[in-house]
Motif scaffolding. Structure first.
Motif, PDB file in Angstrom:
ATOM      1  N   TYR A   7     -75.028  42.193  27.873  1.00 22.12           N
ATOM      2  CA  TYR A   7     -75.918  43.543  28.264  1.00 22.12           C
ATOM      3  C   TYR A   7     -76.751  43.802  27.244  1.00 22.12           C
ATOM      4  O   TYR A   7     -76.192  43.622  25.904  1.00 22.12           O
ATOM      5  N   ASP A   8     -77.899  44.076  27.057  1.00 17.56           N
ATOM      6  CA  ASP A   8     -78.788  44.123  26.073  1.00 17.56           C
ATOM      7  C   ASP A   8     -79.234  45.826  25.951  1.00 17.56           C
ATOM      8  O   ASP A   8     -78.743  46.648  26.880  1.00 17.56           O
ATOM      9  N   TYR A   9     -79.769  46.171  24.714  1.00 12.73           N
ATOM     10  CA  TYR A   9     -80.007  47.707  24.627  1.00 12.73           C
ATOM     11  C   TYR A   9     -80.970  48.199  25.763  1.00 12.73           C
ATOM     12  O   TYR A   9     -80.587  49.347  26.033  1.00 12.73           O
ATOM     13  N   SER A  10     -81.856  47.652  26.231  1.00  9.22           N
ATOM     14  CA  SER A  10     -82.743  48.030  27.522  1.00  9.22           C
ATOM     15  C   SER A  10     -81.936  48.445  28.561  1.00  9.22           C
ATOM     16  O   SER A  10     -81.829  49.394  29.034  1.00  9.22           O
ATOM     17  N   GLN A  11     -80.833  47.366  28.951  1.00 13.15           N
ATOM     18  CA  GLN A  11     -80.168  47.603  30.020  1.00 13.15           C
ATOM     19  C   GLN A  11     -79.314  48.741  29.734  1.00 13.15           C
ATOM     20  O   GLN A  11     -79.242  49.923  30.676  1.00 13.15           O
ATOM     21  N   VAL A  12     -78.601  49.087  28.822  1.00 14.42           N
ATOM     22  CA  VAL A  12     -77.762  49.950  28.380  1.00 14.42           C
ATOM     23  C   VAL A  12     -78.523  51.450  28.335  1.00 14.42           C
ATOM     24  O   VAL A  12     -78.056  52.451  28.770  1.00 14.42           O
ATOM     25  N   PRO A 147     -74.423  45.177  23.435  1.00  8.73           N
ATOM     26  CA  PRO A 147     -75.109  44.642  22.259  1.00  8.73           C
ATOM     27  C   PRO A 147     -74.843  45.000  20.818  1.00  8.73           C
ATOM     28  O   PRO A 147     -75.357  44.372  20.006  1.00  8.73           O
ATOM     29  N   TRP A 148     -74.055  45.880  21.015  1.00  8.96           N
ATOM     30  CA  TRP A 148     -73.530  46.270  19.286  1.00  8.96           C
ATOM     31  C   TRP A 148     -72.365  45.717  19.109  1.00  8.96           C
ATOM     32  O   TRP A 148     -71.882  46.014  17.882  1.00  8.96           O
ATOM     33  N   GLU A 149     -71.734  44.822  19.697  1.00 14.75           N
ATOM     34  CA  GLU A 149     -70.474  44.203  19.509  1.00 14.75           C
ATOM     35  C   GLU A 149     -70.759  42.717  18.966  1.00 14.75           C
ATOM     36  O   GLU A 149     -71.744  42.004  19.619  1.00 14.75           O
TER      37      GLU A 149
END
Length: 154
Positions: A7-12, A147-149
């Motif tokens: 998952y990317d930041y925009s999805q999150v 995305p932060w992992e």
């Protein structure tokens, strides 16, 4: 884990916005993010709900290598003495449910807290704890990569 979903930041951000919209009718005195995975979703949701009181709680459910489950969760940071009223507790995922159960027990000792609502971006259907609010069900062995992992699990 062979079946990874990235998952990317925009999805999150989208998931957090959806959850914040669903939570809008409820007033919270504070938002608590579970360190580490719940910190970013908690910040985004608190911003969308215009809740200024944002705190963190640290629980370790995995060994330091991040891959091996501990036999028992360990609290390493608590904000409980500072909490009063209605609390929104946020984590990134309810995988086994142990972190949420552990924290609900921990926070139950603070009689100044009148209500705790739980929230996560993801919940594994086999979890022992289903949060009050969540965005996406995980069925089976899918491994969520945020995305932060760093992508450590192969």
């Amino acid at each position: 884990m062979s079946n990874k979903k990235y998952y990317d930041y925009s999805q999150v951000h989208g998931f957090c916005e959806t959850l914040a919209t669903r939570l809008k009718g409820t007033n919270f005195d504070s938002v608590v993010g579970v360190s580490r995975g719940g910190l970013i979703p908690a910040t985004i949701i608190a911003e969308h709900m215009n809740i200024r009181e944002l705190r963190t709680v640290g629980v370790r459910s995995y060994q330091l290598n991040g891959l091996t489950k501990r036999s028992k969760s360990v609290l390493y940071q608590s904000c409980s003495p500072y909490l009063t009223g209605s609390v929104l507790l946020i984590d990134d995922i309810s995988d086994t449910g142990e972190t949420f159960k552990f924290l609900l027990d921990h926070f139950s000792k603070n009689k100044q807290i009148t209500k705790i609502i739980t929230c996560s971006l993801f919940v594994r259907r086999s979890s022992g704890f289903i949060p009050d609010y969540y965005h996406t069900d995980i069925i089976g062995n899918e491994w969520v990569v945020f995305p932060w992992e760093p992508d450590l699990v192969s």
